[in-house]
Design an enzyme around this catalytic site. Structure first.
Site, PDB file in Angstrom:
ATOM      1  N   LYS A 117       1.638  -2.525  -6.385  1.00  0.00           N
ATOM      2  CA  LYS A 117       1.614  -1.242  -7.110  1.00  0.00           C
ATOM      3  C   LYS A 117       2.974  -0.565  -7.084  1.00  0.00           C
ATOM      4  O   LYS A 117       3.321   0.190  -7.998  1.00  0.00           O
ATOM      5  CB  LYS A 117       0.512  -0.338  -6.557  1.00  0.00           C
ATOM      6  CG  LYS A 117       0.647   0.048  -5.081  1.00  0.00           C
ATOM      7  CD  LYS A 117       1.503   1.282  -4.856  1.00  0.00           C
ATOM      8  CE  LYS A 117       1.735   1.531  -3.376  1.00  0.00           C
ATOM      9  NZ  LYS A 117       2.564   2.719  -3.143  1.00  0.00           N
ATOM     10  N   THR A 155       0.830   6.363  -7.346  1.00  0.00           N
ATOM     11  CA  THR A 155       2.279   6.173  -7.312  1.00  0.00           C
ATOM     12  C   THR A 155       2.905   6.170  -8.698  1.00  0.00           C
ATOM     13  O   THR A 155       4.115   6.394  -8.826  1.00  0.00           O
ATOM     14  CB  THR A 155       2.648   4.873  -6.582  1.00  0.00           C
ATOM     15  OG1 THR A 155       1.942   3.787  -7.178  1.00  0.00           O
ATOM     16  CG2 THR A 155       2.304   4.937  -5.130  1.00  0.00           C
TER      17      THR A 155
END
Length: 314
Positions: free
Chosen positions: A179, A236
């Site tokens: 990620k 994020t």
């Protein structure tokens, strides 16, 4: 039961703060010159409670359960250096990355250096400042030993920090690592002025890449849809609290990024670029991030590279 936290970065410090309300905690780091003030400059505005033991002596710090809050590219060296003292303990990695030297995740590094240790991974959508402030946060605890997983889950959960356990260690640690790569791409899209629609596309196609690579390495696809995959990805890719997203913003805008700042996703992108051809997995977004981070691809050409790929079914 005492908990040791190795690494006094923002995340390790935040874990020390929240866990100290439940169990005795020791926090270890080299050159802890802020210890007298008990305010870590990496987590401004947070004073560590007096009952947390701050130390640079590893023998003083080590307990039965050790949280390894070290950068992914540092973890392997630390484990190798201190294997004799760490082996046989509960070793919980908090790193989110793939080691460039071995192209493996934290659990494999632990297994290689400390074979008698109980291996676990703590990962998921979280910012250190939120954890330290006691804001509600849910994380994934991955461990393939069911009994140890339940014990660690009870030990490390607090009223504001809720842990969900899984036996899919590979899926959990890859979700946390990959990620970061996609967050850099999302930040670059925003920094270059491509807009939120482009970011949404990158998140979606990036998630597909995460699933492809993780399952090729033995992960369960449903793990990537949980906290340690999709949950962490969304966080994020949408917040400037993320160093990886901010790094992408700087790349996209053509600005320098703060020197010395750990950007796990940049190293992980390079590791992914090496892994993908070995596994026969196509990862265009991750490959582009590796090119941007290494300076092989200019930002003004990045969008063209993605948009000129062959049209296909989703």
């Amino acid at each position: 039961m005492t908990v040791s936290i190795i690494g006094a970065g923002a995340f390790g410090t935040a874990l020390a703060v929240t866990l100290s309300a439940k169990v005795p905690v020791s926090l270890w780091a080299r050159g802890m010159d802020w210890a007298p003030t008990r305010e870590n400059p990496r987590l401004p505005g947070v004073r560590l409670p007096d009952d947390i033991t701050l130390t640079g002596d590893l023998d003083v710090a080590l307990a039965e359960t050790v949280l390894l809050a070290l950068p992914a590219q540092v973890l392997g060296g630390f484990l190798a250096e201190h294997a004799a003292r760490l082996d046989g303990r509960n070793l919980v990695s908090c790193a989110k990355g793939i080691d460039l030297g071995t192209l493996t995740g934290p659990s494999a590094l632990i297994a290689a250096t400390c074979p008698a240790a109980t291996r676990a991974v703590l990962t998921g959508p979280s910012f250190a400042a939120d954890i330290a402030r006691g804001l509600p946060t849910a994380l994934t605890l991955a461990c393939d030993d069911a009994s140890a997983a339940e014990s660690l889950q009870r030990q490390l959960s607090t009223p504001s920090l809720r842990l969900y356990r899984t036996s899919d260690v590979t899926g959990a640690e890859l979700g946390g690592a990959l990620k970061n790569v996609i967050a850099i791409a999302a930040g670059a899209a925003i920094g270059a002025g491509y807009g939120d629609s482009a970011r949404a596309s990158i998140i979606t196609r990036g998630f597909a890449e995460m699933v492809r690579l993780a399952t090729a390495l033995g992960a369960r696809p449903e793990t990537l849809s949980g906290l340690s995959g999709l949950g962490d990805l969304v966080l994020t890719c949408t917040s400037e609290q993320s160093r990886n997203f901010r790094y992408g913003l700087a790349l996209g805008a053509g600005r320098d990024f703060a020197p010395g700042t750990t950007v796990e996703g940049a190293a992980t992108a390079r590791a992914v670029a090496a892994l993908a051809p070995r596994l026969g997995v196509e990862l265009p977004v991750s490959g582009l991030v590796a090119g941007l981070a290494e300076g092989r691809v200019a930002m003004e050409h990045a969008l063209d590279i993605l948009l000129n790929r062959p049209l296909k079914e989703e």
